[in-house]
Structure formats: C-alpha cells, structure tokens
Design an enzyme around this catalytic site. Structure first.
Site: not given
Ligand code: SER
Length: 340
Positions: A55, A35, A13, A154, A10
C-alpha cells in the site's frame, strides 16, 4: 471500460478472511483484493482479482485506479499493536502513510465517479489509553470521545487515521479556488479484541484469547502474557464482519458521527481460560504475565460503550460470551483441526 469493484486491502489478514468470505456468501462477485502476499488459497475463488503489492507503492495504486472503478474501500491492511512496538517507524509508514495513500485513492475515485466512495476503516480499542488499572476498574464503559490517549504506536496511528478520514471526508480542499464537490464517505469502527476460529492473529496484543483457544485445540500448552483478571472486550469474527457491512450499508443521514465503538462481551483472561478448559478438557493454559504486553492491555478499557452504533445503524452482536464459544468457536475450531 474499467471494472467496478470493492477493494479490500490486507485481505490475507484475520478480518480480511472473514470479510471476503462473508461478502462472497452474500452474492458479491466484484471483490478486488490487495495484499503484500499472494492471496490464501481459501479465498482465491471468491475474488475477481488479487493484486500482490504494497500500500506504500503509489505507482501500483495508480495502476489499480486506471484499471478499476473502485466503489468502496475496506482498508484492513495494518501492522498490529505488539508488532508495531518493535518497529514503530515502519508501523507508522504502513499504518499512516499507507492509509493516506488509500484515502487519496478514494478521493480520486469519488471525483471520477461523481459520488462519494465509501471508505470503511477498522480502528481499534488501542486508541484508548486509561492512565491506571485503578481508573480502568472504576469507570463505566468508555465512550468514543473519552480517554483517547493511546500508549502504543498502533493506537496513535489508528487515532490519527480516524482524523485523516474525517478530514478527507469533510474538509479536504476547502480553501481551493474551486473545491471539488466530491469527497469520500469515511466511516470507522473501533473494534475490541477479535477472535476467529479460522485464523490466528499475528502481532496483536489481544492475541492471548485466540492463542489460548487455538493452542488448546492443537494440543499445545499456552502461557498467557496477561493476568487471570486482565479484562478487555472481545468479539467473534462473524460479528466483526457483520459490523463492517452494517456500517457500510447505513444511510448517511442516520450517522451522527464517523467513528463508532462496537463490542459484544468482556470476559477476564481467566474466564476465557475456564471456558476453553471446559470445552477442551486437555487444554494446558497457564499465566505468566509479561509486563510490557500486559501494560498495553491494561491501558485499554474493560468495557466500551457502543450505544451510538446501536442507535444510528442498528448494531447488535449475534454472539454473547456463551454462544460465541458454544455455537461458533468450539464447533468451528474442532472442524479446523479435525478433532473428534
Ligand atoms: N487486536 C488489536 C491488537 O491487539 C487491537 O485492535 O493489536
């Protein structure tokens, strides 16, 4: 002969940009990046090689293992929290199955090399899920083992991957007839929201802070999706990369846990807007809370307790709220957008 490298996934990023640059500036010349896209021009001179790929492509990862001796992994590739809510199953594949593939790669490398490959995993404030705003506003800074009930895909992914890392580090193959002696050395950092002067994040929910700043610097109006009194901790990118490298370098015997909070300052969204307005008087920032994204931010702690990181590996941020803006963000962002 396989080439010795540090692998960064990544790399294009936000954190990848900061980490590749910082490693290069510290003299590291054996960086291998992976990436989904070609490496940004700003980074291409700083790495030994770049692999364009996914990945989730295990054949590709096998090829990389045969070509390189991977001494350490910084596994940064992930779909962030807002984006992951739109495509939760795809996020799960990238964030969990992708991490599993990298953990497997690091275990294999450890076995071949005969020592424990360090695996550094950026986790997140998103692993926390505070049940209500009233509780959020009344509790002390949250410790690593409290309120781990994430409300986003997430957050679930990051929390589970922390457990996977702990599993591969400590328990993998314990029932095998002849367990391999070598496992990986997994270490994770739970970051607060991150703000960089160089890159704009994409798909996160803490993005309102960097977006306010970058919009103002480009002369664009910005409508924040949270309330003025919404509060979570933040950190600037130089401190985030500092934390990753400090943890990677810490002697294993000093570590009392594998997952650590780090934090530096915790302004409300309104306070951030005021600082941006003071520095960039033409800034046009308004607030129009959007319930779904605001609810996500409201479920994250107002403050994180990073005592363990300070005690075990000497974590200390270089920037507080004022110095973050005065000494790093504002000067660097002026330069980025070539403002007077
Ligand atoms: N910065 C991340 C997000 O906003 C949180 O770790 O998804």
């Amino acid at each position: 002969m396989r080439k010795k490298v540090i692998l960064i996934t990544g790399a294009n990023g936000e954190v990848g940009h900061g980490l590749v640059s910082r490693l290069y500036e510290s003299g590291e010349r054996s960086i291998l990046t992976l990436d989904i896209k070609p490496l940004d021009d700003a980074l291409s001179d700083k790495v030994q090689a770049h692999v364009v790929g996914d990945i989730l492509d295990t054949a590709l990862l096998q090829r990389m293992m045969s070509e390189y001796e991977i001494n350490a992994v910084f596994h940064l590739a992930a779909l962030l929290s807002t984006r992951a809510e739109f495509t939760p199953e795809a996020a799960h594949r990238v964030n969990v199955e992708g991490t599993l593939n990298l953990l497997h790669l690091a275990v294999e490398q450890s076995r071949w090399l005969g020592y424990r490959v360090t695996f550094i995993f950026p986790s997140s404030i998103a692993v926390y899920g505070i049940p209500s705003l009233a509780i959020k506003n009344s509790i002390p800074p949250v410790k690593e083992d409290e309120y781990c009930q994430p409300t986003t895909m997430y957050g679930c992914n990051k929390l589970y991957c922390e457990h996977l890392g702990r599993y591969y580090s400590a328990y993998y193959r314990r029932l095998a007839a002849s367990p391999e002696p070598f496992t990986l050395d997994f270490r994770a950092i739970r970051f607060p929201g991150l703000i960089s002067a160089v890159t704009v994040p994409s798909g996160g929910t803490s993005d309102y802070a960097p977006e306010m700043l970058h919009s103002a610097a480009q002369g664009q109006p910005y409508n924040a999706f949270v309330d003025e009194d919404t509060r979570i901790p933040f950190m600037v990118m130089p401190d985030a990369t500092k934390a990753l490298l400090l943890l990677a370098a810490a002697p294993a015997e000093n570590l009392t846990r594998s997952i650590y909070n780090v934090t530096s300052f915790a302004p409300s969204a309104g306070e951030i807007a005021d600082i941006v307005r003071r520095a960039l008087p033409d800034a046009d920032i308004s607030f129009d809370p959007e319930s779904k994204r605001k609810d996500i931010v409201d479920s994250w702690p107002a403050q994180m307790d990073d005592t363990a990181a300070r005690r075990d590996w000497g974590w200390l941020p270089d920037y507080g709220l004022t110095s973050a803006f005065d000494d790093y963000l504002i000067p660097a962002i002026r330069q980025r957008y070539e403002m007077a």
